[in-house]
Design a protein around this motif. Structure first.
Motif, PDB file in Angstrom:
ATOM      1  N   THR A 257      32.460  -0.272 -23.585  1.00  0.00           N
ATOM      2  CA  THR A 257      33.579  -1.183 -23.852  1.00  0.00           C
ATOM      3  C   THR A 257      34.309  -1.544 -22.558  1.00  0.00           C
ATOM      4  O   THR A 257      34.734  -2.690 -22.379  1.00  0.00           O
ATOM      5  CB  THR A 257      34.581  -0.552 -24.848  1.00  0.00           C
ATOM      6  N   VAL A 258      34.425  -0.599 -21.636  1.00  0.00           N
ATOM      7  CA  VAL A 258      35.058  -0.867 -20.346  1.00  0.00           C
ATOM      8  C   VAL A 258      34.183  -1.803 -19.525  1.00  0.00           C
ATOM      9  O   VAL A 258      34.668  -2.759 -18.907  1.00  0.00           O
ATOM     10  CB  VAL A 258      35.331   0.449 -19.583  1.00  0.00           C
ATOM     11  N   LEU A 259      32.876  -1.556 -19.525  1.00  0.00           N
ATOM     12  CA  LEU A 259      31.953  -2.402 -18.773  1.00  0.00           C
ATOM     13  C   LEU A 259      31.961  -3.835 -19.293  1.00  0.00           C
ATOM     14  O   LEU A 259      31.918  -4.786 -18.507  1.00  0.00           O
ATOM     15  CB  LEU A 259      30.537  -1.815 -18.819  1.00  0.00           C
ATOM     16  N   VAL A 260      32.032  -4.017 -20.601  1.00  0.00           N
ATOM     17  CA  VAL A 260      32.073  -5.361 -21.189  1.00  0.00           C
ATOM     18  C   VAL A 260      33.349  -6.079 -20.754  1.00  0.00           C
ATOM     19  O   VAL A 260      33.318  -7.250 -20.377  1.00  0.00           O
ATOM     20  CB  VAL A 260      31.943  -5.306 -22.727  1.00  0.00           C
ATOM     21  N   LYS A 261      34.475  -5.396 -20.773  1.00  0.00           N
ATOM     22  CA  LYS A 261      35.743  -6.004 -20.333  1.00  0.00           C
ATOM     23  C   LYS A 261      35.668  -6.387 -18.856  1.00  0.00           C
ATOM     24  O   LYS A 261      36.125  -7.461 -18.460  1.00  0.00           O
ATOM     25  CB  LYS A 261      36.912  -5.050 -20.568  1.00  0.00           C
ATOM     26  N   GLN A 262      35.070  -5.528 -18.037  1.00  0.00           N
ATOM     27  CA  GLN A 262      34.925  -5.842 -16.616  1.00  0.00           C
ATOM     28  C   GLN A 262      34.011  -7.048 -16.419  1.00  0.00           C
ATOM     29  O   GLN A 262      34.292  -7.922 -15.594  1.00  0.00           O
ATOM     30  CB  GLN A 262      34.386  -4.631 -15.859  1.00  0.00           C
ATOM     31  N   ALA A 263      32.923  -7.101 -17.178  1.00  0.00           N
ATOM     32  CA  ALA A 263      32.000  -8.235 -17.077  1.00  0.00           C
ATOM     33  C   ALA A 263      32.682  -9.535 -17.491  1.00  0.00           C
ATOM     34  O   ALA A 263      32.481 -10.573 -16.864  1.00  0.00           O
ATOM     35  CB  ALA A 263      30.763  -7.978 -17.935  1.00  0.00           C
ATOM     36  N   ASP A 264      33.510  -9.482 -18.525  1.00  0.00           N
ATOM     37  CA  ASP A 264      34.239 -10.670 -18.965  1.00  0.00           C
ATOM     38  C   ASP A 264      35.208 -11.149 -17.883  1.00  0.00           C
ATOM     39  O   ASP A 264      35.313 -12.353 -17.624  1.00  0.00           O
ATOM     40  CB  ASP A 264      34.995 -10.398 -20.264  1.00  0.00           C
ATOM     41  N   ARG A 265      35.935 -10.227 -17.252  1.00  0.00           N
ATOM     42  CA  ARG A 265      36.864 -10.593 -16.180  1.00  0.00           C
ATOM     43  C   ARG A 265      36.120 -11.212 -15.003  1.00  0.00           C
ATOM     44  O   ARG A 265      36.564 -12.207 -14.423  1.00  0.00           O
ATOM     45  CB  ARG A 265      37.646  -9.373 -15.710  1.00  0.00           C
ATOM     46  N   LEU A 266      34.984 -10.624 -14.654  1.00  0.00           N
ATOM     47  CA  LEU A 266      34.196 -11.141 -13.541  1.00  0.00           C
ATOM     48  C   LEU A 266      33.630 -12.517 -13.862  1.00  0.00           C
ATOM     49  O   LEU A 266      33.668 -13.426 -13.028  1.00  0.00           O
ATOM     50  CB  LEU A 266      33.079 -10.154 -13.194  1.00  0.00           C
ATOM     51  N   ALA A 267      33.134 -12.709 -15.087  1.00  0.00           N
ATOM     52  CA  ALA A 267      32.601 -14.013 -15.487  1.00  0.00           C
ATOM     53  C   ALA A 267      33.687 -15.086 -15.444  1.00  0.00           C
ATOM     54  O   ALA A 267      33.447 -16.211 -14.989  1.00  0.00           O
ATOM     55  CB  ALA A 267      32.002 -13.927 -16.889  1.00  0.00           C
ATOM     56  N   ALA A 268      34.892 -14.752 -15.884  1.00  0.00           N
ATOM     57  CA  ALA A 268      35.994 -15.710 -15.841  1.00  0.00           C
ATOM     58  C   ALA A 268      36.342 -16.060 -14.395  1.00  0.00           C
ATOM     59  O   ALA A 268      36.612 -17.219 -14.077  1.00  0.00           O
ATOM     60  CB  ALA A 268      37.208 -15.146 -16.563  1.00  0.00           C
TER      61      ALA A 268
ATOM     62  N   ALA B 181      33.756 -12.441  -3.720  1.00  0.00           N
ATOM     63  CA  ALA B 181      35.075 -13.073  -3.848  1.00  0.00           C
ATOM     64  C   ALA B 181      35.608 -12.930  -5.274  1.00  0.00           C
ATOM     65  O   ALA B 181      36.801 -12.686  -5.476  1.00  0.00           O
ATOM     66  CB  ALA B 181      34.988 -14.549  -3.458  1.00  0.00           C
ATOM     67  N   ALA B 182      34.737 -13.054  -6.269  1.00  0.00           N
ATOM     68  CA  ALA B 182      35.163 -12.931  -7.664  1.00  0.00           C
ATOM     69  C   ALA B 182      35.633 -11.510  -7.970  1.00  0.00           C
ATOM     70  O   ALA B 182      36.621 -11.319  -8.675  1.00  0.00           O
ATOM     71  CB  ALA B 182      34.032 -13.329  -8.606  1.00  0.00           C
ATOM     72  N   ILE B 183      34.943 -10.509  -7.437  1.00  0.00           N
ATOM     73  CA  ILE B 183      35.366  -9.117  -7.638  1.00  0.00           C
ATOM     74  C   ILE B 183      36.743  -8.907  -7.010  1.00  0.00           C
ATOM     75  O   ILE B 183      37.618  -8.291  -7.609  1.00  0.00           O
ATOM     76  CB  ILE B 183      34.324  -8.137  -7.069  1.00  0.00           C
ATOM     77  N   THR B 184      36.939  -9.450  -5.828  1.00  0.00           N
ATOM     78  CA  THR B 184      38.229  -9.323  -5.162  1.00  0.00           C
ATOM     79  C   THR B 184      39.338  -9.953  -6.005  1.00  0.00           C
ATOM     80  O   THR B 184      40.407  -9.381  -6.170  1.00  0.00           O
ATOM     81  CB  THR B 184      38.171  -9.963  -3.764  1.00  0.00           C
ATOM     82  N   GLY B 185      39.067 -11.122  -6.580  1.00  0.00           N
ATOM     83  CA  GLY B 185      40.059 -11.797  -7.405  1.00  0.00           C
ATOM     84  C   GLY B 185      40.269 -11.163  -8.763  1.00  0.00           C
ATOM     85  O   GLY B 185      41.399 -11.036  -9.238  1.00  0.00           O
ATOM     86  N   ALA B 186      39.191 -10.741  -9.397  1.00  0.00           N
ATOM     87  CA  ALA B 186      39.277 -10.228 -10.773  1.00  0.00           C
ATOM     88  C   ALA B 186      39.875  -8.830 -10.842  1.00  0.00           C
ATOM     89  O   ALA B 186      40.511  -8.481 -11.830  1.00  0.00           O
ATOM     90  CB  ALA B 186      37.899 -10.224 -11.427  1.00  0.00           C
ATOM     91  N   PHE B 187      39.677  -8.030  -9.812  1.00  0.00           N
ATOM     92  CA  PHE B 187      40.066  -6.627  -9.887  1.00  0.00           C
ATOM     93  C   PHE B 187      41.110  -6.229  -8.846  1.00  0.00           C
ATOM     94  O   PHE B 187      41.376  -5.055  -8.660  1.00  0.00           O
ATOM     95  CB  PHE B 187      38.831  -5.736  -9.802  1.00  0.00           C
ATOM     96  N   ASP B 188      41.691  -7.200  -8.159  1.00  0.00           N
ATOM     97  CA  ASP B 188      42.784  -6.938  -7.234  1.00  0.00           C
ATOM     98  C   ASP B 188      42.427  -5.840  -6.234  1.00  0.00           C
ATOM     99  O   ASP B 188      43.178  -4.881  -6.043  1.00  0.00           O
ATOM    100  CB  ASP B 188      44.061  -6.579  -8.013  1.00  0.00           C
ATOM    101  N   VAL B 189      41.254  -5.974  -5.618  1.00  0.00           N
ATOM    102  CA  VAL B 189      40.819  -5.021  -4.601  1.00  0.00           C
ATOM    103  C   VAL B 189      41.095  -5.615  -3.222  1.00  0.00           C
ATOM    104  O   VAL B 189      41.327  -6.816  -3.091  1.00  0.00           O
ATOM    105  CB  VAL B 189      39.321  -4.669  -4.762  1.00  0.00           C
TER     106      VAL B 189
END
Length: 105
Positions: free
Chosen positions: A83-94, A32-40
């Protein structure tokens, strides 16, 4: 902080009945978090047991973001920048927030 001892779980066959609920609950939260964080539009959850398939011998799930017409399954030959992976991890954590309070947005 959880004071329960950590135990090694090699694959899905070794998960006890009492562990199964919390494990699948967390997989659902991550999906659910991936769906919300990345608009999939959805996710695919994969879990391998033994060979062939399981290259890292421990229980883990791959929660794969999906879009219509994404061509899944496929593998990229180009590794993602840290750097991209860190940004993705931050979005997912939020998006995940705290286990007790939920998303932070």
């Amino acid at each position: 902080m959880d004071s329960r001892p950590v135990r090694f779980i090699p694959d899905l066959h070794a998960v006890s009945e009492s562990e199964c609920g919390p494990v699948l609950h967390m997989v659902g939260r991550v999906s659910a978090a991936i769906t919300g964080a990345f608009d999939v539009t959805g996710t695919t959850v994969v879990e391998n047991n033994g060979h062939p398939g399981q290259s890292v011998r421990h229980l883990h799930f791959h929660v794969i973001p999906r879009w219509e017409g994404d061509g899944y399954p496929r593998r990229s030959e180009t590794p993602e920048l840290d750097t991209v992976l860190v940004k993705q991890a931050d979005r997912l954590a939020a998006e995940l927030g705290s286990p007790t309070t939920g998303p932070t947005r």
